[in-house]
Design a protein around this motif. Structure first.
Motif, PDB file in Angstrom:
ATOM      1  N   GLY A 107     -25.911  -3.661 -67.766  1.00 43.33           N
ATOM      2  CA  GLY A 107     -25.761  -4.342 -66.491  1.00 43.33           C
ATOM      3  C   GLY A 107     -24.960  -3.520 -65.507  1.00 43.33           C
ATOM      4  O   GLY A 107     -24.463  -2.439 -65.828  1.00 43.33           O
ATOM      5  N   VAL A 108     -24.851  -4.073 -64.324  1.00 43.90           N
ATOM      6  CA  VAL A 108     -24.101  -3.421 -63.264  1.00 43.90           C
ATOM      7  C   VAL A 108     -23.353  -4.483 -62.463  1.00 43.90           C
ATOM      8  O   VAL A 108     -23.867  -5.575 -62.230  1.00 43.90           O
ATOM      9  N   LEU A 109     -22.114  -4.165 -62.104  1.00 45.84           N
ATOM     10  CA  LEU A 109     -21.292  -5.000 -61.221  1.00 45.84           C
ATOM     11  C   LEU A 109     -21.255  -4.320 -59.865  1.00 45.84           C
ATOM     12  O   LEU A 109     -21.041  -3.110 -59.795  1.00 45.84           O
ATOM     13  N   VAL A 110     -21.455  -5.082 -58.802  1.00 46.01           N
ATOM     14  CA  VAL A 110     -21.410  -4.532 -57.448  1.00 46.01           C
ATOM     15  C   VAL A 110     -20.489  -5.394 -56.598  1.00 46.01           C
ATOM     16  O   VAL A 110     -20.606  -6.631 -56.600  1.00 46.01           O
ATOM     17  N   TYR A 111     -19.583  -4.734 -55.869  1.00 39.34           N
ATOM     18  CA  TYR A 111     -18.643  -5.422 -54.984  1.00 39.34           C
ATOM     19  C   TYR A 111     -18.644  -4.750 -53.624  1.00 39.34           C
ATOM     20  O   TYR A 111     -18.523  -3.526 -53.526  1.00 39.34           O
TER      21      TYR A 111
ATOM     22  N   SER B 244     -17.569  -9.643 -48.602  1.00 37.66           N
ATOM     23  CA  SER B 244     -16.997 -10.566 -49.594  1.00 37.66           C
ATOM     24  C   SER B 244     -18.046 -10.898 -50.653  1.00 37.66           C
ATOM     25  O   SER B 244     -18.264 -12.045 -51.009  1.00 37.66           O
ATOM     26  N   PHE B 245     -18.664  -9.852 -51.156  1.00 43.61           N
ATOM     27  CA  PHE B 245     -19.807  -9.981 -52.056  1.00 43.61           C
ATOM     28  C   PHE B 245     -19.486  -9.363 -53.407  1.00 43.61           C
ATOM     29  O   PHE B 245     -18.993  -8.241 -53.491  1.00 43.61           O
ATOM     30  N   VAL B 246     -19.767 -10.088 -54.459  1.00 45.04           N
ATOM     31  CA  VAL B 246     -19.692  -9.549 -55.807  1.00 45.04           C
ATOM     32  C   VAL B 246     -20.846 -10.137 -56.607  1.00 45.04           C
ATOM     33  O   VAL B 246     -21.191 -11.312 -56.456  1.00 45.04           O
ATOM     34  N   THR B 247     -21.483  -9.280 -57.408  1.00 40.08           N
ATOM     35  CA  THR B 247     -22.589  -9.758 -58.234  1.00 40.08           C
ATOM     36  C   THR B 247     -22.663  -8.934 -59.507  1.00 40.08           C
ATOM     37  O   THR B 247     -22.146  -7.828 -59.571  1.00 40.08           O
TER      38      THR B 247
ATOM     39  N   ALA C 250     -13.843 -12.715 -54.035  1.00 39.83           N
ATOM     40  CA  ALA C 250     -14.788 -11.787 -54.668  1.00 39.83           C
ATOM     41  C   ALA C 250     -14.080 -10.538 -55.186  1.00 39.83           C
ATOM     42  O   ALA C 250     -14.379 -10.055 -56.287  1.00 39.83           O
ATOM     43  N   GLY C 251     -13.144 -10.015 -54.435  1.00 40.48           N
ATOM     44  CA  GLY C 251     -12.435  -8.811 -54.848  1.00 40.48           C
ATOM     45  C   GLY C 251     -11.618  -9.013 -56.107  1.00 40.48           C
ATOM     46  O   GLY C 251     -11.617  -8.167 -57.004  1.00 40.48           O
ATOM     47  N   ARG C 252     -10.922 -10.120 -56.199  1.00 37.67           N
ATOM     48  CA  ARG C 252     -10.129 -10.400 -57.401  1.00 37.67           C
ATOM     49  C   ARG C 252     -11.022 -10.595 -58.616  1.00 37.67           C
ATOM     50  O   ARG C 252     -10.698 -10.134 -59.709  1.00 37.67           O
ATOM     51  N   ARG C 253     -12.166 -11.259 -58.421  1.00 36.11           N
ATOM     52  CA  ARG C 253     -13.089 -11.437 -59.548  1.00 36.11           C
ATOM     53  C   ARG C 253     -13.625 -10.085 -60.010  1.00 36.11           C
ATOM     54  O   ARG C 253     -13.707  -9.815 -61.208  1.00 36.11           O
ATOM     55  N   PHE C 254     -13.987  -9.190 -59.066  1.00 36.91           N
ATOM     56  CA  PHE C 254     -14.462  -7.854 -59.420  1.00 36.91           C
ATOM     57  C   PHE C 254     -13.382  -7.087 -60.182  1.00 36.91           C
ATOM     58  O   PHE C 254     -13.649  -6.485 -61.217  1.00 36.91           O
TER      59      PHE C 254
END
Length: 127
Positions: free
Chosen positions: A27-31, A36-39, A86-90
């Motif tokens: 998988g890949v994480l993108v921030y 204010s996007f994280v997926t 979003a940043g803290r979750r990333f």
């Protein structure tokens, strides 16, 4: 003025037997701070994982990948991280850990569409 913005990404890697050092990208994480996007986009190649470890816990790995997707999505699926931005979750997701599903190093790029970039990176680096 450019419509492209800085984004960060990290691979999600499955390391079934840490002592062997082998891994499968899953998988890949993108921030993207500006949006204010994280997926997280995931794809588990079960045959490749089983080639590294025939006794791998596929259900456990799938559950861990779904949990990462849930943290990125926010809301009730994020558990304790639900109220984090979003940043803290990333940052929480890319923190080093000694579990079977591990984040890789963080890289950066420019994109106008972080969601499309996540799909592109999944195709390029995982599938």
């Amino acid at each position: 003025m450019s419509d492209r913005h800085v984004y960060e990404y990290a691979l999600l890697r499955v390391v079934p037997r840490i002592e062997r050092g082998e891994r499968v990208n899953a998988g890949v994480l993108v921030y993207c701070r500006h949006r204010s996007f994280v997926t997280a986009r995931t794809h588990l190649d079960e045959a490749r994982l089983l080639a590294l470890d025939p006794a791998a816990d596929l259900a456990g790995v799938r559950a861990a990948l779904r949990a990462v997707e849930g943290v990125c999505a926010g809301g009730s699926a994020a558990g304790q991280a639900a109220r984090d931005d979003a940043g803290r979750r990333f940052r929480w997701l890319i923190a080093p850990r000694s579990t079977i599903v591990q984040p890789g190093p963080v890289h950066t790029g420019l994109t106008a569409d972080p969601a499309a970039e996540a799909e592109r990176l999944l195709d390029l680096l995982v599938r």
